[in-house]
Design a protein around this motif. Structure first.
Motif, mmCIF file in Angstrom:
data_model
loop_
_atom_site.group_PDB
_atom_site.id
_atom_site.type_symbol
_atom_site.label_atom_id
_atom_site.label_comp_id
_atom_site.label_asym_id
_atom_site.label_seq_id
_atom_site.Cartn_x
_atom_site.Cartn_y
_atom_site.Cartn_z
ATOM 1 N N GLY A 66 3.251 3.935 1.067
ATOM 2 C CA GLY A 66 2.996 3.872 3.080
ATOM 3 C C GLY A 66 3.556 2.339 3.079
ATOM 4 O O GLY A 66 4.239 2.450 3.848
ATOM 5 N N ARG A 67 3.109 1.280 2.404
ATOM 6 C CA ARG A 67 4.790 -0.401 2.929
ATOM 7 C C ARG A 67 5.512 0.107 2.987
ATOM 8 O O ARG A 67 6.488 -0.313 3.947
ATOM 9 C CB ARG A 67 4.288 -1.148 2.320
ATOM 10 N N THR A 68 6.061 1.774 2.078
ATOM 11 C CA THR A 68 7.993 1.453 2.146
ATOM 12 C C THR A 68 8.231 1.883 3.595
ATOM 13 O O THR A 68 8.712 2.409 3.854
ATOM 14 C CB THR A 68 8.003 1.999 0.939
ATOM 15 N N LEU A 69 7.083 3.145 3.998
ATOM 16 C CA LEU A 69 7.307 4.101 5.390
ATOM 17 C C LEU A 69 7.413 3.232 6.530
ATOM 18 O O LEU A 69 8.369 3.613 7.055
ATOM 19 C CB LEU A 69 6.558 5.021 5.217
ATOM 20 N N GLU A 70 6.599 2.250 6.838
ATOM 21 C CA GLU A 70 6.545 0.940 7.357
ATOM 22 C C GLU A 70 7.206 0.611 7.301
ATOM 23 O O GLU A 70 8.472 0.631 8.312
ATOM 24 C CB GLU A 70 5.373 0.817 7.041
ATOM 25 N N ASP A 96 1.522 12.109 -2.212
ATOM 26 C CA ASP A 96 1.648 13.039 -1.382
ATOM 27 C C ASP A 96 0.538 13.005 0.140
ATOM 28 O O ASP A 96 0.628 13.413 1.237
ATOM 29 C CB ASP A 96 1.809 14.368 -1.763
ATOM 30 N N GLU A 97 -0.553 12.835 0.098
ATOM 31 C CA GLU A 97 -1.139 12.876 1.120
ATOM 32 C C GLU A 97 -0.908 11.561 2.142
ATOM 33 O O GLU A 97 -1.395 12.246 3.375
ATOM 34 C CB GLU A 97 -2.715 12.523 0.645
ATOM 35 N N ILE A 98 -0.985 10.752 1.556
ATOM 36 C CA ILE A 98 -0.227 9.591 2.151
ATOM 37 C C ILE A 98 0.912 9.202 3.028
ATOM 38 O O ILE A 98 1.143 9.138 4.178
ATOM 39 C CB ILE A 98 0.270 7.913 1.048
ATOM 40 N N VAL A 99 2.141 10.018 2.550
ATOM 41 C CA VAL A 99 3.445 10.676 3.326
ATOM 42 C C VAL A 99 2.699 12.182 4.376
ATOM 43 O O VAL A 99 3.327 11.611 5.667
ATOM 44 C CB VAL A 99 3.871 11.197 2.325
ATOM 45 N N ALA A 139 11.201 4.099 -3.785
ATOM 46 C CA ALA A 139 9.787 3.878 -3.035
ATOM 47 C C ALA A 139 9.421 2.033 -3.422
ATOM 48 O O ALA A 139 9.151 1.605 -2.906
ATOM 49 C CB ALA A 139 9.161 4.510 -3.961
ATOM 50 N N SER A 140 10.290 1.399 -3.901
ATOM 51 C CA SER A 140 9.877 -0.486 -5.314
ATOM 52 C C SER A 140 10.274 -0.402 -3.945
ATOM 53 O O SER A 140 10.130 -2.100 -4.319
ATOM 54 C CB SER A 140 9.434 0.243 -6.847
ATOM 55 N N ILE A 141 11.696 -0.763 -3.315
ATOM 56 C CA ILE A 141 12.485 -1.223 -2.713
ATOM 57 C C ILE A 141 12.148 -1.669 -1.465
ATOM 58 O O ILE A 141 11.993 -1.066 -1.108
ATOM 59 C CB ILE A 141 13.772 -1.852 -3.196
ATOM 60 N N ARG A 142 12.650 -2.706 -1.277
ATOM 61 C CA ARG A 142 12.361 -3.181 0.851
ATOM 62 C C ARG A 142 13.797 -3.604 1.151
ATOM 63 O O ARG A 142 15.121 -4.220 0.969
ATOM 64 C CB ARG A 142 11.504 -4.419 0.964
#
Length: 333
Positions: A66-70, A96-99, A139-142
């Protein structure tokens, strides 16, 4: 000292010689070459930014997806020129639900029916990518908000087929055992900068890199490393690959030396397999400077590990009659 002993000493010293060349002499040669080459001018912003597809591989990433997509949606880039696809590798948690909760903001979910790995997911999703340029991240990087445009800006140069971001290793230095990883990452980014000045880099950052869709091979073998292969595929298509200092990404360090060691072993094993698959690029008569850089940056760094066993064996044979060799064996023991 006879010819046989000379050969044994050469074998015994080969890991050190390869390491000194790969880590010290090769960058020195690059720095000398880069110093006499004119710097390329910074590209201007295009009239219209290219259509891109941002690909995010994920397996059981419910804690951070979720934070990654934001963060990705907050990047400074026109929303109508951006497609975001999360490639779920048959996740079994709430990933998958969060995406799916981001669907109304343009995020798409591509789910693998079974766990096949990152490369298999990238192969399968290629047909759904609407972008002319694919941006690969993790998914783990910013990625800082202003880092995406610099990565895409370099594609205004028609000779560029692939562009790699600049990794910045981050973490709690006081609590982590492998804080030295940050120094190695800085060194690697420095070498890539020199290679860019000379013409092309020969390995992209898997955390943050972009590639023209026309370069992507949707039938690339699933067990190989696409991150490493992308600059090689670009070379085959007549393009070069560059490192972009302004396109930074924050990469969390692993928390222990043992975990980092296992990761390095996996990376080297897949890298060797990938290099063998694309070994035609090692031919100096066909690929000239690129072949030299591939030998120097990759193989010269891996050879110390590959040569360690024969080197120890040669040292053991020499130790029978040579005090110096016996001393070295004792020191290594």
């Amino acid at each position: 000292m006879n010819l046989t002993d000379d050969m044994l000493w050469l074998v015994a010293a080969s890991p050190v010689l390869a390491g000194v060349y790969g880590y010290l002499l090769y960058p020195g040669l690059l720095a000398t070459w880069a110093a006499v080459r004119p710097r390329r001018t910074r590209a201007e912003d295009p009239r219209e930014w290219p259509m891109i597809t941002i690909l995010v591989p994920a397996y059981n990433e419910e804690r951070q997806i979720g934070r990654t997509l934001e963060a990705l949606l907050a990047l400074d880039y026109p929303a109508d020129r951006r497609q975001v696809i999360v490639m779920s590798d048959a996740s079994t948690d709430r990933t998958d639900e969060i995406v799916r909760g981001f669907a109304d903001r343009g995020v798409e979910l591509f789910r693998q029916p079974e766990r096949l790995g990152k490369t298999a997911a990238e192969n399968a999703v290629t047909a759904r990518c609407r972008g002319d340029i694919l941006v690969n991240t993790d998914a783990s990087i910013r990625i800082p908000p202003g880092s995406l445009k610099p990565l895409l800006r370099v594609f205004a140069d028609p000779t560029v087929g692939c562009a790699s971001g600049r990794d910045i290793s981050v973490g709690d230095v006081e609590r982590e055992q492998n804080a030295g990883e940050s120094g190695y990452v800085d060194y690697e980014m420095w070498v890539r900068g020199l290679e860019t000045r000379v013409g092309t880099i020969i390995g992209a950052s898997g955390c943050f890199y972009a590639i023209r869709k026309e370069v992507v091979d949707a039938a690339f073998p699933e067990h190989l490393s696409r991150d490493f292969a992308s600059p090689l595929l670009a070379r085959r298509k007549g393009f070069r690959t560059v490192s972009v200092d302004e396109a930074t990404c924050l990469v969390p360090r692993t928390r222990g030396l043992r975990t980092e060691y296992r990761r390095k072993v996996r990376t080297m094993a897949r890298g060797l397999e990938t290099l063998w698959f694309m070994r035609d690029l090692l031919a100096p008569l066909r690929h000239g400077r690129f072949a030299w850089m591939l030998w120097s940056h990759k193989l010269a760094r891996w050879l110390p590990f590959l040569l360690a066993c024969p080197a120890l064996l040669a040292l053991g044979v020499l130790a029978v009659d040579t005090p110096l060799a016996r001393g070295l064996v004792a020191a290594l023991g």
